[in-house]
Scaffold this active site. Structure first.
Site, PDB file in Angstrom:
ATOM      1  N   ARG A   1      82.248  34.471  32.675  1.00 51.88           N
ATOM      2  CA  ARG A   1      81.588  33.178  32.446  1.00 51.88           C
ATOM      3  C   ARG A   1      82.713  32.255  32.010  1.00 51.88           C
ATOM      4  O   ARG A   1      83.462  32.571  31.096  1.00 51.88           O
ATOM      5  CB  ARG A   1      80.514  33.329  31.371  1.00 51.88           C
ATOM      6  CG  ARG A   1      79.392  34.266  31.847  1.00 51.88           C
ATOM      7  CD  ARG A   1      78.209  34.291  30.899  1.00 51.88           C
ATOM      8  NE  ARG A   1      77.108  35.036  31.499  1.00 51.88           N
ATOM      9  CZ  ARG A   1      76.791  36.289  31.196  1.00 51.88           C
ATOM     10  NH1 ARG A   1      77.465  36.953  30.278  1.00 51.88           N
ATOM     11  NH2 ARG A   1      75.790  36.888  31.799  1.00 51.88           N
TER      12      ARG A   1
ATOM     13  N   ASP B   1      71.676  31.489  38.301  1.00 50.68           N
ATOM     14  CA  ASP B   1      71.481  30.033  38.235  1.00 50.68           C
ATOM     15  C   ASP B   1      72.721  29.278  37.749  1.00 50.68           C
ATOM     16  O   ASP B   1      73.058  28.219  38.277  1.00 50.68           O
ATOM     17  CB  ASP B   1      70.324  29.708  37.279  1.00 50.68           C
ATOM     18  CG  ASP B   1      68.996  29.649  38.015  1.00 50.68           C
ATOM     19  OD1 ASP B   1      69.014  29.678  39.261  1.00 50.68           O
ATOM     20  OD2 ASP B   1      67.959  29.581  37.337  1.00 50.68           O
TER      21      ASP B   1
ATOM     22  N   ASP C   1      68.100  40.384  36.675  1.00 51.26           N
ATOM     23  CA  ASP C   1      66.915  39.786  36.047  1.00 51.26           C
ATOM     24  C   ASP C   1      65.837  39.331  37.046  1.00 51.26           C
ATOM     25  O   ASP C   1      64.706  39.074  36.652  1.00 51.26           O
ATOM     26  CB  ASP C   1      67.316  38.564  35.198  1.00 51.26           C
ATOM     27  CG  ASP C   1      68.343  38.914  34.130  1.00 51.26           C
ATOM     28  OD1 ASP C   1      68.400  40.084  33.717  1.00 51.26           O
ATOM     29  OD2 ASP C   1      69.107  38.012  33.723  1.00 51.26           O
TER      30      ASP C   1
HETATM   31  O1  F6P Z   1      71.676  38.217  33.350  1.00 47.94           O
HETATM   32  C1  F6P Z   1      71.931  39.576  33.261  1.00 47.94           C
HETATM   33  C2  F6P Z   1      71.912  40.036  31.812  1.00 47.94           C
HETATM   34  O2  F6P Z   1      72.188  41.424  31.790  1.00 47.94           O
HETATM   35  C3  F6P Z   1      70.612  39.747  31.055  1.00 47.94           C
HETATM   36  O3  F6P Z   1      69.586  40.653  31.371  1.00 47.94           O
HETATM   37  C4  F6P Z   1      71.076  39.804  29.630  1.00 47.94           C
HETATM   38  O4  F6P Z   1      70.263  39.003  28.810  1.00 47.94           O
HETATM   39  C5  F6P Z   1      72.477  39.243  29.716  1.00 47.94           C
HETATM   40  O5  F6P Z   1      72.900  39.360  31.065  1.00 47.94           O
HETATM   41  C6  F6P Z   1      73.482  39.938  28.834  1.00 47.94           C
HETATM   42  O6  F6P Z   1      74.676  39.240  28.931  1.00 47.94           O
HETATM   43  P1  F6P Z   1      76.101  39.796  28.441  1.00 47.94           P
HETATM   44  O7  F6P Z   1      76.634  40.664  29.541  1.00 47.94           O
HETATM   45  O8  F6P Z   1      76.891  38.556  28.252  1.00 47.94           O
HETATM   46  O9  F6P Z   1      75.866  40.586  27.197  1.00 47.94           O
END
Ligand code: F6P
Length: 320
Positions: free
Chosen positions: A72, A103, A127
Site C-alpha cells: 500500500r 477498490d 473480501d
Molecule cells: O482486504 C483483504 C484483507 O485481508 C481484509 O480482509 C483485512 O481486513 C485486511 O486485508 C488486512 O490488512 P493487512 O494485510 O494490512 O493486515
C-alpha cells in the site's frame, strides 16, 4: 498500445499470479512488450520494474501470494507521487497499466488515467467487496481455507462441549463470513450488513438448540462486526458454556489457489488485454454470473453491492 505494465496492489490474494500470467502471456502473444512492476505503485515511483517474457510467469499458476509482491503506497496518494509514477511510465515507454487489486487500487487507476496513462483494473481481494463484480480473485480460495480450518476446530469444540467463536476476514463486508458459516454449519453468523442482537441471535438460539440435544456450537463473526474474543466472553457469561475465540487471520490470504480462482483470474487477465487491444481504456473487469464484463472505472467505483439476503435467511433456518 505497444508496451503494458502489470502490477498488484493492496492485500495479496490467491490467484493473483494466475492473473499476472494471463495478462503477460496474452500481451506477448499479441506482440506487446510487458513490464512487471514490483510492490504496487511503489515500484512505479521507484522504478522497481523488469521486462517479462513467457518464461517469467512459468511455475506460478498454482502459487498463492503474488510474484510481483504488493504494497500500500502512501506517496502515490499525493499528486506529486502520481506525477512521478506517470513520468516513470513515459520514461520506460509503458503505454498502459493493468492493475490487480481492490477498490483502493482502482482509485489509483483513476489517478493514473488523469495523468494520461490508460489503465485496466482487475478485482483481486479475498473480501469479494468489489461492487461491479460478482466475484473477486482469491475469494474462493480464502473461503475454502476458512472451511478447512474450522472443520479442524469443530473436532476439539465437540470433544469439549464448547462454543467456538471464529473471526473471519472481510474488512467491512460479510461475504466471506456468510458463505463460510453456511459451509461449516455454524449456529449463527454475524455480518456487518445485517443488524443483530446477541441475546436473540446467539444466546437464545444456543439455548433452543441445546434443548434439542446439541452440546457444541460454532459461531462465525465477520471482522467487520467486532472481535471474536469479546463475543466469546459475552457468550460464556450469558450461557454458562465454555467459549473460546479463534481468529483465522492472514492464513486466509495464503495457499494454492482453487480451480475457480485460477480459471477466473486467467479469464479476467485475458480480457484485460483484449480491452487494451480494442482501444477500450480505463475500465474495471468483473464477472456477472458466468460472463466476464467490464465497466468504466468511475462507474465501477460508484456502484454498490448488497449481501444475498435469501442466503442469509437460509443460513438461519438450516442451522437450528
Ligand atoms: O482486504 C483483504 C484483507 O485481508 C481484509 O480482509 C483485512 O481486513 C485486511 O486485508 C488486512 O490488512 P493487512 O494485510 O494490512 O493486515
Amino acid at each position: 498500445i505497444k508496451t503494458i505494465g502489470v502490477l498488484t496492489s493492496g492485500g495479496d490474494a490467491p490467484g493473483m499470479n494466475a492473473a499476472i500470467r494471463a495478462v503477460t502471456r496474452t500481451a506477448l502473444y499479441h506482440g506487446m512488450k510487458v513490464m512487471g512492476i514490483y510492490r504496487g505503485y511503489n515500484g512505479l515511483i521507484n522504478g522497481d520494474i523488469k521486462e517479462m517474457n513467457v518464461r517469467s510467469v512459468s511455475e506460478i499458476i498454482h502459487r498463492g501470494g503474488t510474484m510481483l509482491y504488493t504494497a500500500r503506497c502512501l506517496e502515490f496518494k499525493t499528486l506529486e507521487g502520481q506525477k512521478k509514477a506517470a513520468d516513470r511510465c513515459r520514461e520506460l515507454g509503458i503505454d498502459a497499466l493493468v492493475v490487480i487489486g481492490g477498490d483502493g487500487s482502482f482509485r489509483g487507476c483513476k489517478d493514473m488515467a488523469a495523468q494520461g496513462i490508460p489503465c485496466i483494473g482487475l478485482p483481486g481481494t479475498i473480501d469479494n467487496d468489489i461492487a461491479c463484480s460478482d466475484y473477486t480473485i482469491g475469494y474462493d480460495t480464502a473461503m475454502n481455507t476458512a472451511v478447512e480450518m474450522i472443520d479442524k476446530l469443530r473436532d476439539t469444540t465437540q470433544s469439549h462441549d464448547r462454543c467456538s467463536v471464529v473471526e473471519v476476514m472481510g474488512r467491512n463486508a460479510g461475504y466471506l463470513a456468510l458463505n463460510t458459516g453456511i459451509a461449516v454449519g455454524a449456529l449463527a453468523t454475524l455480518i456487518p450488513e445485517v443488524p443483530f442482537d446477541i441475546d436473540r441471535d446467539i444466546v437464545q438460539r444456543m439455548n433452543d438448540t441445546r434443548r434439542t440435544g446439541k452440546q457444541h456450537f460454532i459461531i462465525i463473526v465477520a471482522e467487520g462486526v467486532g472481535r471474536a474474543h469479546d463475543f466469546a466472553e459475552i457468550i460464556e457469561k450469558k450461557t454458562g458454556i465454555e467459549s473460546r475465540a479463534t481468529v483465522l487471520g492472514h492464513v486466509q490470504r495464503g495457499g494454492s489457489p482453487t480451480l475457480r480462482d485460477r480459471v477466473s483470474a486467467s479469464q479476467m487477465g485475458y480480457h484485460a488485454v483484449q480491452l487494451l487491444l480494442d482501444g477500450k481504456f480505463n475500465r474495471v473487469v468483473g464477472t456477472r454470473g458466468n460472463d466476464i464484463v467490464d465497466f468504466d472505472i468511475t462507474e465501477a467505483l460508484n456502484m454498490h453491492k448488497s449481501i444475498h439476503t435469501a442466503l442469509y435467511e437460509m443460513s438461519k433456518v438450516i442451522s437450528i
